[in-house]
Write a protein that holds these residues in place. Structure first.
Motif, PDB file in Angstrom:
ATOM      1  N   LEU A  68     -44.522 -45.477 -32.476  1.00 46.56           N
ATOM      2  CA  LEU A  68     -44.094 -44.100 -32.236  1.00 46.56           C
ATOM      3  C   LEU A  68     -44.908 -43.126 -33.068  1.00 46.56           C
ATOM      4  O   LEU A  68     -45.116 -43.329 -34.259  1.00 46.56           O
ATOM      5  CB  LEU A  68     -42.605 -43.934 -32.565  1.00 46.56           C
ATOM      6  CG  LEU A  68     -41.593 -44.623 -31.638  1.00 46.56           C
ATOM      7  CD1 LEU A  68     -40.179 -44.430 -32.180  1.00 46.56           C
ATOM      8  CD2 LEU A  68     -41.698 -44.071 -30.221  1.00 46.56           C
ATOM      9  N   ALA A 106     -42.532 -47.579 -26.458  1.00 48.03           N
ATOM     10  CA  ALA A 106     -42.845 -46.520 -27.427  1.00 48.03           C
ATOM     11  C   ALA A 106     -43.517 -45.333 -26.759  1.00 48.03           C
ATOM     12  O   ALA A 106     -43.223 -44.170 -27.082  1.00 48.03           O
ATOM     13  CB  ALA A 106     -43.740 -47.085 -28.527  1.00 48.03           C
ATOM     14  N   ASP A 117     -42.191 -41.511 -26.776  1.00 49.12           N
ATOM     15  CA  ASP A 117     -43.069 -40.441 -27.264  1.00 49.12           C
ATOM     16  C   ASP A 117     -43.266 -39.361 -26.199  1.00 49.12           C
ATOM     17  O   ASP A 117     -43.243 -38.155 -26.486  1.00 49.12           O
ATOM     18  CB  ASP A 117     -44.435 -41.021 -27.643  1.00 49.12           C
ATOM     19  CG  ASP A 117     -44.518 -41.377 -29.118  1.00 49.12           C
ATOM     20  OD1 ASP A 117     -43.688 -40.879 -29.909  1.00 49.12           O
ATOM     21  OD2 ASP A 117     -45.417 -42.152 -29.489  1.00 49.12           O
TER      22      ASP A 117
END
Length: 234
Positions: A141, A219, A223
């Motif tokens: 992340l 991830a 994001d």
């Protein structure tokens, strides 16, 4: 009368072997018959024991079994045994059984100390694996989030977007990402993610889900939402 469809697995009570096979079969009515069927299969002095993990009652259990065997034919190992490396067979069967009106039969947990020990080891192993996965996702992340390793899996909390990201970890490495608190903005998130090339489904609670994705992709989706998603009605 055979009106119970069951899913069985083998477990190594010594905890040394991970056996990825499941048996889909039928037996007579009631827990007693189901238990006796298990005893027939497990009644040997062997470290490998049978454990029933799911069962449903249906008036035409044999026809249901035949249909399931045809559906699972690509993963058939022998007879009624199928490979289930992702340990997701029961999860995949639930919507099918709900659709045909099969009634779920409660499974009596074994009081055998060896079996209980194996089950506890599996819980501990999953917790360890989930904790490692949580750390891996955090490393990917670009924006740090509050996180927790819950029973259901790694969980991430977005105070800014007011969303919660639940990761259902899979042995195959292809995980499921559920976006909690997204029911009211489901259509917006669906359109947003599909515009970025992701397939989105609606979960039972109305939130968005993206299935069978890698750790890196989990991830990247988080994001993407955190950096770029803005609900249309905001």
């Amino acid at each position: 009368m055979q009106n119970i469809i069951y899913v069985m697995r083998h477990i190594d009570i010594g905890g040394n072997v991970d056996i990825p096979y499941k048996k889909v079969g039928v037996t007579g009515a009631g827990n007693a018959t189901l238990s006796s069927r298990l005893q027939q299969i497990s009644n040997t002095k062997s470290p490998i024991k049978a454990q029933c993990i799911a069962a449903w009652e249906h008036s035409d259990a044999r026809a249901v079994e035949t249909a399931l065997h045809m559906l699972l034919d690509d993963s058939r190992i022998e007879g009624e045994w199928f490979v289930d490396r992702d340990d997701s067979l029961v999860e995949r069967m639930h919507p099918i059984m709900n659709l045909i009106g099969a009634r779920e039969v409660p499974i009596e947990q074994s009081n055998d100390p060896y079996t209980k020990s194996v089950m506890q080891k599996e819980v501990e192993s999953k917790q360890k694996t989930d904790h490692i996965l949580l750390g891996e996702i955090l490393d990917f992340l670009s924006k740090p989030l509050r996180s927790s390793s819950r029973i259901a899996g790694p969980t991430f909390f977005s105070d800014e977007k007011q969303l919660t990201y639940y990761v259902n970890a899979r042995k195959s490495g292809k995980h499921h990402l559920s976006i909690g608190r997204s029911k009211d903005v489901y259509e917006d998130i669906k359109e947003f993610l599909e515009n970025h090339g992701f397939d989105v489904e609606q979960g039972k609670k109305g939130g968005a889900k993206v299935l069978s994705i890698s750790t890196v992709t989990v991830a990247s989706i988080i994001d993407l939402i955190e950096h770029e998603f803005v609900p249309v009605n905001t």
